[in-house]
Design an enzyme around this catalytic site. Structure first.
Site, short mmCIF file in Angstrom:
data_model
loop_
_atom_site.label_atom_id
_atom_site.label_comp_id
_atom_site.label_asym_id
_atom_site.label_seq_id
_atom_site.Cartn_x
_atom_site.Cartn_y
_atom_site.Cartn_z
N VAL A 188 1.28 -0.91 -0.20
CA VAL A 188 0.32 0.04 0.12
C VAL A 188 1.27 1.05 0.20
O VAL A 188 1.77 0.98 0.51
CB VAL A 188 -0.95 0.19 1.64
CG1 VAL A 188 -2.06 1.50 1.26
CG2 VAL A 188 -2.18 -1.41 1.03
N ALA B 177 4.60 4.07 2.76
CA ALA B 177 3.84 2.89 2.17
C ALA B 177 4.22 1.87 3.57
O ALA B 177 5.33 2.31 4.04
CB ALA B 177 4.78 2.46 0.77
N LYS B 178 3.56 0.60 2.90
CA LYS B 178 4.41 -0.51 3.87
C LYS B 178 3.51 -2.37 2.66
O LYS B 178 2.90 -1.85 1.78
CB LYS B 178 3.02 -0.33 5.32
CG LYS B 178 4.21 -1.80 6.52
CD LYS B 178 5.03 -0.76 6.69
CE LYS B 178 4.94 -0.80 8.37
NZ LYS B 178 6.57 -0.52 8.81
N GLY B 179 4.23 -2.70 3.09
CA GLY B 179 3.93 -3.99 2.97
C GLY B 179 3.96 -5.02 4.04
O GLY B 179 4.98 -4.58 5.08
#
Ligand code: GLU
Length: 415
Positions: free
Chosen positions: A59, A104-106
Site C-alpha cells: 500500500v 508505504a507498507k507491505g
C-alpha cells in the site's frame, strides 16, 4: 490483545489533527485514503512438493514528498487494514523527520517461523516479483519490518535486479553492507529512539544513568534498544517477546539475553528473573517503557497501570487513542511512534542516498547524521507541543500534515 482495527486508529489520529488544524476538506479527503493498494495471491512450492497460496499487500499512502517508503512484514495476521495504517504512519514519519519520501507498507500473511529457509526465500522472491509493478528506487523502496531482515532484503534486491538485468541496490534498504547496505542500519531504529529519549529526559531533568527500562518486543528494535540503553548506563529491568517476558528489578544481563534469544528463540529461557506474559512488562515499575512489538498494546484496559514516566514508541501504533488520553492526563510523556521510531527510515534514507551515489559512509558519519535528524525533529515537535499546548502525538501529526499538505498544495491537483 485488543481487537481494535489499526486503520481506524490511524484515521482517528489523523482526523483529530485535521480537526485541530481546521484542515481544508479537500486535503482531508485526499489524506484519509491511501493512494494505491495492491493485493496479491501467489503460489509458493513448499519443500515437500505441495503448493501453498499466500496473500500479500503493498500500500502506498502518499507520494507527494517523494518516493513511497516503508517496510515489509511477514506475520500470520497481516491484513489490508493493518498495512494501510502502517503506510499512513510512514507518510507522517518521513514528514516529521523531513526526509524526501512518501509513505508505504507491505506485508505477507504468513508465519515465517514455520517455513524452511528455502521456502522463505521462494516466498520472498515471488512476493518481490508480484509487487515489482510498484517498487523501484525512484518509485517505492521497501525495507525490513516485523520478521524481516537483511537477508530478506538481499533476496528482494537480487530478484528485482535479475528482472532488470543489472544490480539495483537502491530498490530496497536494510540490505547487508556487502551488497550496498548502510553501516548502522541494523541498530538505527533503536538508536534513533535513544537520541529522542535523551532529549526527552533532559526536559524531565532525568538522567539516563540508572534509569530503569522495560522493553516489550525483542526483534529489530527491541534487541538493539536493550544494548544501547544499557550501554548508556540504564538498567534493563524487563523484556518480552511474543512467547513471554522476564522481569528482574535488579537488572537483566543484556549479553546473556541476546544469547538466550539466539539459542532458545525466546527471552523466556533467561534464567535469572521472574517469568511473566508478553504484555505484563508494560506494567512493571520502570522509568522508561519501550513498546517495541506490535500495534494496540497500550489500551484503555492497561493505560492506568503504566508506571513509566516516559513511553518511547519504538513499535508502530502501540498506543490506542483512548490510552493516549489516559497517559496524557496522568502526566506520562509519550514519544510518539512517528517520531520515536523514525531512526530506522532515516538511516534507510542514508542507505538509499549512498546507493544512488555509490559512495559509502563510515559508521561515525551515519550515527552523527542520525543524531542531527532526530534532535531536529524532536525539537520541532516539542516546540509545537509548547506553542499549541497539545500532547506530543498531536504536535507531531500537525507538523507532518503541514509538510505533506504544503507539498500537495505547491504541486497542485492534477490535471
Ligand atoms: N519498518 C521500519 C518502520 O516502520 C523502517 C521503514 C524503512 O526503513 O523504510 O519505520
Amino acid at each position: 490483545m485488543s481487537t481494535l482495527n489499526p486503520w481506524d486508529v490511524a484515521r482517528a489520529q489523523f482526523f483529530e489533527a485535521a480537526d485541530f488544524m481546521g484542515l481544508d476538506e479537500g486535503y482531508r479527503k485526499i489524506l484519509a485514503h491511501p493512494k494505491r493498494e495492491l493485493i496479491v495471491h501467489f503460489p509458493v512450492q513448499m519443500d515437500d512438493g505441495r503448493v501453498e497460496v499466500f496473500t500479500g499487500y503493498r500500500v502506498q499512502h502518499n507520494i507527494a514528498r517523494g518516493p513511497a517508503k516503508g517496510g515489509i512484514r511477514f506475520a500470520p495476521d497481516v491484513n489490508l487494514d493493518e498495512v494501510r495504517a502502517l503506510a499512513m504512519w510512514m507518510t507522517w514519519k518521513t514528514a516529521v523527520v523531513n526526509i524526501p519520501y512518501g509513505g508505504a507498507k507491505g506485508g505477507v500473511r504468513v508465519d515465517p517461523h514455520r517455513l524452511s529457509p528455502r521456502e522463505l526465500e521462494r516466498l520472498t522472491r515471488r512476493f518481490a516479483t508480484e509487487i515489482s509493478i510498484l517498487i523501484g528506487p525512484e518509485r517505492d523502496i521497501p525495507a525490513p519490518d516485523v520478521n524481516t531482515n537483511p537477508q530478506v532484503m538481499a533476496w528482494i534486491m537480487d530478484t528485482y535486479s535479475m528482472h532488470k538485468g543489472y544490480s539495483v541496490p537502491g530498490v530496497v534498504t536494510g540490505k547487508p553492507v556487502e551488497i550496498g547496505g548502510s553501516k548502522g542500519r541494523l541498530e538505527a531504529t533503536a538508536l534513533g529512539s535513544f537520541y529522542a529519549t535523551l532529549e526527552a529526559l533532559k526536559r524531565k531533568n532525568l538522567p539516563i544513568e540508572g534509569a530503569r527500562v522495560s522493553i516489550q518486543g525483542f526483534g529489530n528494535a527491541g534487541q538493539y534498544a536493550a544494548r544501547i540503553f544499557s550501554g548508556a548506563g540504564a538498567r534493563i529491568v524487563a523484556v518480552s517477546d511474543s512467547r513471554g517476558g522476564v522481569v528482574n528489578p535488579k537488572g537483566l544481563d543484556v549479553q546473556r539475553l541476546l544469547e538466550v534469544k539466539k539459542n532458545e528463540g525466546t527471552v523466556v529461557a533467561y534464567e535469572d528473573g521472574e517469568k511473566v506474559g508478553p504484555a505484563d512488562v508494560l506494567e512493571v515499575d520502570c522509568d522508561i517503557l519501550i513498546p517495541a512489538a506490535l500495534e494496540n498494546q497500550i489500551t484503555k484496559d492497561n493505560a492506568d497501570k503504566i508506571q513509566a514516566k516516559v513511553v518511547v514508541e519504538a513499535a508502530n501504533g502501540p498506543t490506542t487513542p483512548e490510552a493516549d488520553r489516559i497517559l496524557h492526563e496522568r502526566g506520562v510523556l509519550v514519544l510518539p511512534d512517528i517520531l520515536a521510531n523514525a531512526g530506522g527510515v532515516t538511516v534507510s534514507y542514508f542507505e538509499w542516498v549512498q546507493d544512488l551515489y555509490s559512495f559509502f559512509w563510515d559508521h561515525a558519519r551515519v550515527r552523527e547524521e542520525l543524531r542531527k535528524v532526530m534532535e531536529r525533529a524532536f525539537h520541532q515537535v516539542f516546540d509545537k507541543v509548547e506553542h499549541l499546548n497539545v500532547h506530543p502525538r498531536l504536535a507531531a501529526y500537525v507538523l507532518a500534515i503541514e509538510r505533506v499538505v504544503e507539498a500537495i498544495k505547491i504541486r497542485g491537483i492534477y490535471p
